[in-house]
Design a protein around this motif. Structure first.
Motif, PDB file in Angstrom:
ATOM      1  N   ILE A 108     -11.052  15.542 -68.084  1.00  0.00           N
ATOM      2  CA  ILE A 108     -11.954  15.989 -69.149  1.00  0.00           C
ATOM      3  C   ILE A 108     -11.182  16.782 -70.196  1.00  0.00           C
ATOM      4  CG2 ILE A 108     -13.896  17.524 -69.668  1.00  0.00           C
ATOM      5  CD1 ILE A 108     -15.101  16.565 -66.949  1.00  0.00           C
ATOM      6  N   ALA A 109     -10.272  17.645 -69.761  1.00  0.00           N
ATOM      7  CA  ALA A 109      -9.452  18.415 -70.706  1.00  0.00           C
ATOM      8  C   ALA A 109      -8.628  17.473 -71.576  1.00  0.00           C
ATOM      9  CB  ALA A 109      -8.552  19.393 -69.958  1.00  0.00           C
ATOM     10  N   ASP A 110      -8.097  16.412 -70.972  1.00  0.00           N
ATOM     11  CA  ASP A 110      -7.335  15.425 -71.739  1.00  0.00           C
ATOM     12  C   ASP A 110      -8.227  14.714 -72.753  1.00  0.00           C
ATOM     13  OD1 ASP A 110      -5.015  16.065 -70.360  1.00  0.00           O
ATOM     14  OD2 ASP A 110      -5.144  14.348 -68.987  1.00  0.00           O
ATOM     15  N   LYS A 127      -8.764  16.995 -75.670  1.00  0.00           N
ATOM     16  CA  LYS A 127      -7.568  16.983 -76.529  1.00  0.00           C
ATOM     17  C   LYS A 127      -7.568  15.760 -77.431  1.00  0.00           C
ATOM     18  CE  LYS A 127      -4.373  19.427 -73.482  1.00  0.00           C
ATOM     19  NZ  LYS A 127      -3.182  19.274 -72.637  1.00  0.00           N
ATOM     20  N   ASP A 128      -7.959  14.613 -76.866  1.00  0.00           N
ATOM     21  CA  ASP A 128      -8.021  13.384 -77.665  1.00  0.00           C
ATOM     22  C   ASP A 128      -9.030  13.505 -78.797  1.00  0.00           C
ATOM     23  OD1 ASP A 128      -6.118  12.262 -75.985  1.00  0.00           O
ATOM     24  OD2 ASP A 128      -7.569  11.063 -74.842  1.00  0.00           O
ATOM     25  N   VAL A 129     -10.189  14.095 -78.516  1.00  0.00           N
ATOM     26  CA  VAL A 129     -11.221  14.277 -79.542  1.00  0.00           C
ATOM     27  C   VAL A 129     -10.692  15.195 -80.645  1.00  0.00           C
ATOM     28  CG1 VAL A 129     -13.489  15.290 -80.025  1.00  0.00           C
ATOM     29  CG2 VAL A 129     -13.179  13.820 -78.027  1.00  0.00           C
ATOM     30  N   MET A 130     -10.009  16.272 -80.247  1.00  0.00           N
ATOM     31  CA  MET A 130      -9.466  17.200 -81.241  1.00  0.00           C
ATOM     32  C   MET A 130      -8.377  16.526 -82.079  1.00  0.00           C
ATOM     33  SD  MET A 130     -11.176  19.858 -81.190  1.00  0.00           S
ATOM     34  CE  MET A 130     -12.514  20.315 -80.128  1.00  0.00           C
ATOM     35  N   ALA A 131      -7.558  15.704 -81.449  1.00  0.00           N
ATOM     36  CA  ALA A 131      -6.520  14.977 -82.188  1.00  0.00           C
ATOM     37  C   ALA A 131      -7.159  14.008 -83.178  1.00  0.00           C
ATOM     38  CB  ALA A 131      -5.603  14.234 -81.220  1.00  0.00           C
ATOM     39  N   LEU A 153     -12.213  17.505 -57.880  1.00  0.00           N
ATOM     40  CA  LEU A 153     -12.822  18.163 -59.037  1.00  0.00           C
ATOM     41  C   LEU A 153     -11.764  18.658 -60.014  1.00  0.00           C
ATOM     42  CD1 LEU A 153     -15.705  20.055 -57.226  1.00  0.00           C
ATOM     43  CD2 LEU A 153     -15.944  18.143 -58.829  1.00  0.00           C
ATOM     44  N   GLU A 154     -10.642  19.173 -59.497  1.00  0.00           N
ATOM     45  CA  GLU A 154      -9.540  19.603 -60.362  1.00  0.00           C
ATOM     46  C   GLU A 154      -8.996  18.424 -61.158  1.00  0.00           C
ATOM     47  OE1 GLU A 154      -8.199  22.501 -61.219  1.00  0.00           O
ATOM     48  OE2 GLU A 154      -9.515  23.677 -59.925  1.00  0.00           O
ATOM     49  N   GLU A 155      -8.887  17.267 -60.523  1.00  0.00           N
ATOM     50  CA  GLU A 155      -8.425  16.068 -61.220  1.00  0.00           C
ATOM     51  C   GLU A 155      -9.413  15.665 -62.322  1.00  0.00           C
ATOM     52  OE1 GLU A 155      -5.654  14.075 -61.326  1.00  0.00           O
ATOM     53  OE2 GLU A 155      -4.804  15.765 -60.216  1.00  0.00           O
ATOM     54  N   GLU A 156     -10.707  15.729 -61.997  1.00  0.00           N
ATOM     55  CA  GLU A 156     -11.725  15.410 -62.998  1.00  0.00           C
ATOM     56  C   GLU A 156     -11.652  16.382 -64.165  1.00  0.00           C
ATOM     57  OE1 GLU A 156     -15.709  14.970 -61.407  1.00  0.00           O
ATOM     58  OE2 GLU A 156     -14.925  13.894 -59.661  1.00  0.00           O
ATOM     59  N   LYS A 157     -11.436  17.664 -63.847  1.00  0.00           N
ATOM     60  CA  LYS A 157     -11.344  18.692 -64.873  1.00  0.00           C
ATOM     61  C   LYS A 157     -10.151  18.406 -65.791  1.00  0.00           C
ATOM     62  CE  LYS A 157     -10.027  23.012 -63.895  1.00  0.00           C
ATOM     63  NZ  LYS A 157     -10.075  24.404 -63.402  1.00  0.00           N
ATOM     64  N   LYS A 158      -9.033  18.004 -65.206  1.00  0.00           N
ATOM     65  CA  LYS A 158      -7.851  17.661 -65.992  1.00  0.00           C
ATOM     66  C   LYS A 158      -8.147  16.463 -66.893  1.00  0.00           C
ATOM     67  CE  LYS A 158      -3.021  16.195 -65.584  1.00  0.00           C
ATOM     68  NZ  LYS A 158      -3.159  15.289 -66.696  1.00  0.00           N
TER      69      LYS A 158
END
Length: 87
Positions: free
Chosen positions: A35-37, A40-44, A28-33
């Motif tokens: 999703i966070a990435d 970041k891509d959407v914001m970029a 789940l931590e890997e999935e969370k990472k």
């Protein structure tokens, strides 16, 4: 005298259960990472198209709240800003 969780259902069964829970949390931590990435891509992408990423993040934060909660927060903010002569 075994220390592997005898009080929790006995030895290796508790150890196996604990290992599975930890591995699940790791996945789940890997999935969370991931999703966070993605966020970041959407914001970029938004920034590259001329949008303000800070404003978008603020809108996301506001949309998470209930309408009444947001309105109350805004009212308090306005009162404080008036008291400080900011508006």
């Amino acid at each position: 005298m075994e220390e592997r969780g005898e009080g929790m259902g006995g030895g290796s069964v508790a150890a196996d259960e604990l290992r599975l829970l930890i591995e699940r949390a790791e996945r789940l931590e890997e999935e969370k990472k991931g999703i966070a990435d993605d966020i970041k891509d959407v914001m970029a992408e938004a920034k590259s198209r001329g949008y303000d990423a800070k404003a978008i993040r603020k809108i996301l934060q506001i949309r998470k709240k209930k309408r009444e909660e947001y309105q109350e927060e805004q009212s308090i903010l306005e009162v404080y800003m008036q008291a400080l002569g900011m508006i």
